[in-house]
Design an enzyme around this catalytic site. Structure first.
Site, PDB file in Angstrom:
ATOM      1  N   SER A  59       0.849  -1.018  -0.102  1.00 51.42           N
ATOM      2  CA  SER A  59       0.238  -0.076  -0.002  1.00 51.42           C
ATOM      3  C   SER A  59       0.778   1.345  -0.017  1.00 51.42           C
ATOM      4  O   SER A  59       1.758   1.407   0.920  1.00 51.42           O
ATOM      5  CB  SER A  59      -0.921   0.025   1.005  1.00 51.42           C
ATOM      6  N   HIS A 117      -3.711   0.280  -4.724  1.00 49.15           N
ATOM      7  CA  HIS A 117      -3.011  -1.061  -5.382  1.00 49.15           C
ATOM      8  C   HIS A 117      -3.613  -0.944  -6.829  1.00 49.15           C
ATOM      9  O   HIS A 117      -4.680  -1.009  -7.334  1.00 49.15           O
ATOM     10  CB  HIS A 117      -3.902  -2.141  -4.652  1.00 49.15           C
ATOM     11  N   HIS A 152      -6.031  -8.959  -0.452  1.00 47.81           N
ATOM     12  CA  HIS A 152      -5.842  -9.221   0.984  1.00 47.81           C
ATOM     13  C   HIS A 152      -6.931 -10.151   1.556  1.00 47.81           C
ATOM     14  O   HIS A 152      -8.085 -10.155   1.086  1.00 47.81           O
ATOM     15  CB  HIS A 152      -5.788  -7.894   1.782  1.00 47.81           C
ATOM     16  N   TYR A 165      -8.473  -9.272   3.984  1.00 48.18           N
ATOM     17  CA  TYR A 165      -9.732  -8.787   4.480  1.00 48.18           C
ATOM     18  C   TYR A 165     -10.681  -8.678   3.416  1.00 48.18           C
ATOM     19  O   TYR A 165     -11.780  -8.109   3.756  1.00 48.18           O
ATOM     20  CB  TYR A 165      -9.439  -7.310   5.261  1.00 48.18           C
ATOM     21  N   GLU A 166     -10.560  -8.904   2.103  1.00 46.85           N
ATOM     22  CA  GLU A 166     -11.322  -8.858   0.937  1.00 46.85           C
ATOM     23  C   GLU A 166     -11.843 -10.169   0.606  1.00 46.85           C
ATOM     24  O   GLU A 166     -12.890 -10.184   0.261  1.00 46.85           O
ATOM     25  CB  GLU A 166     -10.510  -8.299  -0.252  1.00 46.85           C
ATOM     26  N   ALA A 176       2.892  -1.664   4.267  1.00 50.08           N
ATOM     27  CA  ALA A 176       2.835  -0.772   5.263  1.00 50.08           C
ATOM     28  C   ALA A 176       2.361  -1.403   6.506  1.00 50.08           C
ATOM     29  O   ALA A 176       1.636  -2.294   6.674  1.00 50.08           O
ATOM     30  CB  ALA A 176       1.545   0.390   4.752  1.00 50.08           C
ATOM     31  N   MET A 224      -1.531  -6.036   7.770  1.00 51.52           N
ATOM     32  CA  MET A 224      -2.651  -6.912   6.832  1.00 51.52           C
ATOM     33  C   MET A 224      -2.175  -7.786   5.878  1.00 51.52           C
ATOM     34  O   MET A 224      -3.095  -8.255   5.183  1.00 51.52           O
ATOM     35  CB  MET A 224      -3.929  -6.222   6.733  1.00 51.52           C
ATOM     36  N   SER A 225      -0.947  -7.881   5.771  1.00 50.19           N
ATOM     37  CA  SER A 225      -0.494  -8.479   4.549  1.00 50.19           C
ATOM     38  C   SER A 225       0.865  -9.464   4.692  1.00 50.19           C
ATOM     39  O   SER A 225       1.105  -9.594   5.604  1.00 50.19           O
ATOM     40  CB  SER A 225      -0.388  -7.708   3.164  1.00 50.19           C
ATOM     41  N   ASN A 248       2.479   4.308  10.846  1.00 53.77           N
ATOM     42  CA  ASN A 248       1.536   4.864  12.036  1.00 53.77           C
ATOM     43  C   ASN A 248       2.161   3.911  13.339  1.00 53.77           C
ATOM     44  O   ASN A 248       2.675   2.977  13.158  1.00 53.77           O
ATOM     45  CB  ASN A 248       0.173   4.742  11.910  1.00 53.77           C
ATOM     46  N   HIS A 290      -6.844   4.484   6.550  1.00 52.73           N
ATOM     47  CA  HIS A 290      -6.081   4.004   5.303  1.00 52.73           C
ATOM     48  C   HIS A 290      -5.355   5.164   4.504  1.00 52.73           C
ATOM     49  O   HIS A 290      -4.473   5.075   4.006  1.00 52.73           O
ATOM     50  CB  HIS A 290      -6.965   3.333   4.605  1.00 52.73           C
TER      51      HIS A 290
HETATM   52  N1  HPA Z   1      -2.395  -1.893  11.667  1.00 52.71           N
HETATM   53  C1  HPA Z   1      -2.787  -2.867  10.516  1.00 52.71           C
HETATM   54  N2  HPA Z   1      -2.363  -2.549   9.596  1.00 52.71           N
HETATM   55  C2  HPA Z   1      -1.705  -1.498   9.137  1.00 52.71           C
HETATM   56  C3  HPA Z   1      -1.354  -0.679  10.135  1.00 52.71           C
HETATM   57  C4  HPA Z   1      -1.807  -1.124  11.638  1.00 52.71           C
HETATM   58  O1  HPA Z   1      -1.482  -0.203  12.467  1.00 52.71           O
HETATM   59  N3  HPA Z   1      -0.767   0.436   9.583  1.00 52.71           N
HETATM   60  C5  HPA Z   1      -0.901   0.181   8.247  1.00 52.71           C
HETATM   61  N4  HPA Z   1      -1.093  -1.110   8.046  1.00 52.71           N
END
Ligand code: HPA
Length: 277
Positions: A35, A66, A88, A90-91, A118, A216-217, A240, A252
């Site tokens: 990402s 993406h 991902h 989550y999809e 990310a 998440m990946s 973050n 996001h």
């Molecule tokens: N958590 C999960 N996935 C992420 C985060 C996070 O803090 N930052 C970027 N992708």
């Protein structure tokens, strides 16, 4: 055809299309862009692009950030296959699109898979927009992409992942970072399924469990790649601090914005590392 046969056929056809588009170029390295890290695609010399839609079994993408393209060419003189975008967990729970991408690049000659993502940091010294080299992972997805019928043609039923994140590749990536004064932390990446970000309690749990970053990946990608014999390296771009560790809001949009801030260092790191791998 059953789903196993259909998948094998998709891999064969997609690999053949990639090989044809390579026009004699023989990349040993495939790179999956995470990402907000798609900017590396623009650094590819003499690029030939295939849309995922042209490749049977490749994912149809829906998430902003993406692109859904395979880019073939040279990075810093080294032939590479860049996969810009992925699906991902989550999809979808369907691992086949990701399996098709990774097995097709392996069938097209890749030996190394360089992953990027990310991620949220769990440690104060690992700061926003800095990079973390993944040394190991914790699979907290509740899923493993290798569940289901195993096609021995791709790899074995049971896959040892003691050395999931290749030590030799890591040493070379660290050397590249050192040469170019790029801050590169090292740590354990823990994959949550998302799509919600973590709660502060989940972040405290992840810290106690020994994780250094959450995302998440990349864990499914790594498992699929190790199964079919690819060596794997990976870098997280910290977008973050984990939930509850700072006052900043997590979103996001924020992820994409801060990934863009770290993208310059990420691009320099990958470009200088590929000739060493
Ligand atoms: N958590 C999960 N996935 C992420 C985060 C996070 O803090 N930052 C970027 N992708």
């Amino acid at each position: 055809m059953n789903e196993v046969q259909l998948h094998a056929e998709n891999v064969r056809q997609s690999a053949a299309k990639i090989t044809a588009a390579l026009g004699g170029l023989k990349p040993k390295i495939a790179i999956i862009l995470g990402s907000g890290l798609g900017g590396l695609a623009a650094k590819i010399e003499n690029p030939v692009t295939l849309a995922y839609g042209e490749l049977p079994g490749f994912p149809v993408l829906t998430v902003a950030g993406h692109a859904g393209q395979v880019i073939l060419g040279r990075l810093n003189g080294v032939p590479v296959i860049v996969l810009n975008g992925r699906k991902h967990f989550y999809e979808t729970s369907d691992a086949y699109p990701l399996k098709t991408m990774i097995r097709a690049v392996q069938a097209a000659g890749a030996e190394v898979l360089f992953l990027s993502n990310a991620a949220g940091s769990l440690r104060a010294p690992i700061k926003v927009s800095e990079l973390m080299l993944i040394t190991d992972h914790i699979n907290f997805l509740g899923l493993n992409p290798l569940v289901g019928p195993n096609d021995e043609a791709f790899g074995p039923r049971f896959v040892p992942v003691t050395d999931a994140w290749d030590a030799d590749l890591r040493a070379k990536i660290k050397a590249a970072a050192k040469q170019h004064n790029i801050i590169l932390h090292e740590g354990v990446y823990m994959a949550f399924r998302g799509p919600s970000f973590e709660t502060p309690a989940e972040i405290r749990m992840a810290q106690l469990w020994g994780a250094d970053a959450v995302g998440m990946s990349s864990v499914p990608d790594c498992l699929i790649a190790r199964h079919c014999g690819l060596r794997v390296a990976g870098v997280s771009c910290i977008t973050n601090m984990g939930a509850g560790l700072s006052d900043e809001k997590i979103s996001h949009a924020h992820t994409l914005e801060n990934a863009a801030r770290g993208a310059g260092a990420f691009e320099r790191l990958v470009a200088t590392a590929v000739p060493l791998l």
